[in-house]
Design an enzyme around this catalytic site. Sequence first.
Site, PDB file in Angstrom:
ATOM      1  N   GLY A   8       0.848  -1.193   0.000  1.00  0.00           N
ATOM      2  CA  GLY A   8       0.000   0.000   0.000  1.00  0.00           C
ATOM      3  C   GLY A   8       0.887   1.246   0.000  1.00  0.00           C
ATOM      4  O   GLY A   8       0.542   2.280   0.570  1.00  0.00           O
ATOM      5  N   GLY A  11      -0.152   4.993  -1.141  1.00  0.00           N
ATOM      6  CA  GLY A  11      -1.167   5.764  -0.427  1.00  0.00           C
ATOM      7  C   GLY A  11      -0.586   6.919   0.369  1.00  0.00           C
ATOM      8  O   GLY A  11       0.615   7.196   0.313  1.00  0.00           O
ATOM      9  N   GLN A  12      -1.469   7.569   1.127  1.00  0.00           N
ATOM     10  CA  GLN A  12      -1.072   8.788   1.860  1.00  0.00           C
ATOM     11  C   GLN A  12       0.029   8.481   2.888  1.00  0.00           C
ATOM     12  O   GLN A  12       1.022   9.205   2.960  1.00  0.00           O
ATOM     13  CB  GLN A  12      -2.301   9.376   2.563  1.00  0.00           C
ATOM     14  CG  GLN A  12      -2.063  10.760   3.133  1.00  0.00           C
ATOM     15  CD  GLN A  12      -3.103  11.180   4.178  1.00  0.00           C
ATOM     16  OE1 GLN A  12      -3.951  10.378   4.578  1.00  0.00           O
ATOM     17  NE2 GLN A  12      -3.040  12.411   4.607  1.00  0.00           N
ATOM     18  N   ASP A  34       2.321  -1.944  -4.337  1.00  0.00           N
ATOM     19  CA  ASP A  34       0.982  -1.363  -4.424  1.00  0.00           C
ATOM     20  C   ASP A  34       0.239  -2.053  -5.560  1.00  0.00           C
ATOM     21  O   ASP A  34       0.843  -2.703  -6.412  1.00  0.00           O
ATOM     22  CB  ASP A  34       1.063   0.147  -4.663  1.00  0.00           C
ATOM     23  CG  ASP A  34      -0.190   0.862  -4.156  1.00  0.00           C
ATOM     24  OD1 ASP A  34      -0.111   1.532  -3.110  1.00  0.00           O
ATOM     25  OD2 ASP A  34      -1.250   0.730  -4.799  1.00  0.00           O
ATOM     26  N   ASP A  52      -1.331  -7.249  -5.483  1.00  0.00           N
ATOM     27  CA  ASP A  52      -2.718  -7.191  -5.030  1.00  0.00           C
ATOM     28  C   ASP A  52      -2.787  -8.002  -3.740  1.00  0.00           C
ATOM     29  O   ASP A  52      -2.618  -9.225  -3.751  1.00  0.00           O
ATOM     30  CB  ASP A  52      -3.630  -7.797  -6.112  1.00  0.00           C
ATOM     31  CG  ASP A  52      -5.085  -7.829  -5.665  1.00  0.00           C
ATOM     32  OD1 ASP A  52      -5.372  -7.407  -4.508  1.00  0.00           O
ATOM     33  OD2 ASP A  52      -5.929  -8.275  -6.458  1.00  0.00           O
ATOM     34  N   TYR A 142     -15.623   0.526   8.152  1.00  0.00           N
ATOM     35  CA  TYR A 142     -14.188   0.729   8.356  1.00  0.00           C
ATOM     36  C   TYR A 142     -13.810   0.483   9.825  1.00  0.00           C
ATOM     37  O   TYR A 142     -12.859  -0.248  10.124  1.00  0.00           O
ATOM     38  CB  TYR A 142     -13.855   2.167   7.941  1.00  0.00           C
ATOM     39  CG  TYR A 142     -12.421   2.586   8.106  1.00  0.00           C
ATOM     40  CD1 TYR A 142     -11.414   2.020   7.327  1.00  0.00           C
ATOM     41  CD2 TYR A 142     -12.067   3.572   9.029  1.00  0.00           C
ATOM     42  CE1 TYR A 142     -10.105   2.432   7.463  1.00  0.00           C
ATOM     43  CE2 TYR A 142     -10.751   3.983   9.167  1.00  0.00           C
ATOM     44  CZ  TYR A 142      -9.773   3.416   8.381  1.00  0.00           C
ATOM     45  OH  TYR A 142      -8.483   3.821   8.523  1.00  0.00           O
ATOM     46  N   LYS A 146     -11.447  -2.402  11.454  1.00  0.00           N
ATOM     47  CA  LYS A 146     -10.243  -2.078  12.230  1.00  0.00           C
ATOM     48  C   LYS A 146     -10.302  -2.706  13.623  1.00  0.00           C
ATOM     49  O   LYS A 146      -9.294  -3.203  14.126  1.00  0.00           O
ATOM     50  CB  LYS A 146     -10.058  -0.552  12.325  1.00  0.00           C
ATOM     51  CG  LYS A 146      -9.621   0.095  11.018  1.00  0.00           C
ATOM     52  CD  LYS A 146      -8.244  -0.376  10.607  1.00  0.00           C
ATOM     53  CE  LYS A 146      -7.800   0.172   9.274  1.00  0.00           C
ATOM     54  NZ  LYS A 146      -6.545  -0.424   8.789  1.00  0.00           N
TER      55      LYS A 146
END
Length: 316
Positions: A8, A11-12, A34, A52, A142, A146
């Site tokens: 990932g 991402g941010q 990613d 993936d 979400y 989590k």
Amino acid sequence: MKKILVIGAGGQIGTELVLELRKRHGVHQVIAADVKDECVDALKAGPYVKMDVLDRASVQLFVKEERPDDVYLLAALLSATAEKHPDFAWKLNMEGLFTILDLAKEGYIKKIFWPSSIAVFGPTTPRKNTPQYTIMEPTTVYGISKLAGERWCEYYFNKFGVDVRSIRYPGLVSYTSLPGGGTTDYAVDIFYHAKKSGEYTSFLTKDSALPMMYMEDAIRATIELMDAPKEQVKIRSSYNLAGISFTPEDLALSIQNNIKTFKINYQPDFRQEIADSWPDSIDDNAAKQDWGWKEKYDLKLMVETMLKNVDPSKLN
Ligand code: SER
């Protein structure tokens, strides 16, 4: 030398985490992974693999061949997007975690970082200075994913000795890469609009206080937790991290201290309900005591840094 895999990475959080880890461990020691064909520009200097996380067999093959010491598993759908695609959000946020936890259980990975979030809390949680241990009844897909993930992390630590570490990130504010799909993302968007047009319409009401953190602090916290001696990491579900608590109005006022003519409007949408279910502020004493956490950025420093560095041409 340590080998690190960041899944990932585009991402941010991933982009800035890879850059910082490469500074510390060497560019070629940190593999960025990613789902996209192309590596993001900022990470092109080092190794990149298209991965993936839902393709369990190929993740297993890659990890068994590369044998990374540490894996940071950041691939996920954030809160607002997850509400639109609940099935996929649950699948993405959980299946990848099991793949990595199982690889660590089998001895192929030494240490795992997995991000949790303030979204594990819900409307029945005490809102102010939310304790580490408290009522947790999340109402978003979400948040449910989590919270379940946190329980599984702790389970794998207790039952199988998997060295997994986690932080409940507050909303993260950064300028290197644009966030996507989060309820706290207004606090990033606002800077692009402030510089581009001098005006922003917030999708949260002016008094929606939420815990936030500047990315540099979040990255440092992540690396400090991963570097902490094993016995100091006493919480294996996930650590509260406080950061800075502010409302859209507080943020707008702070921006106005730098751009006098900046104007904010309020037009709350479906994300308001999500924000209303999350804490205003967080108690992070456990992180302070266990591994010496201390934040650096306050609202003023964060706003000044963002305004200096945000590139409004990145906004479509
Ligand atoms: N920043 C995230 C979101 O808003 C919370 O973890 O979805």
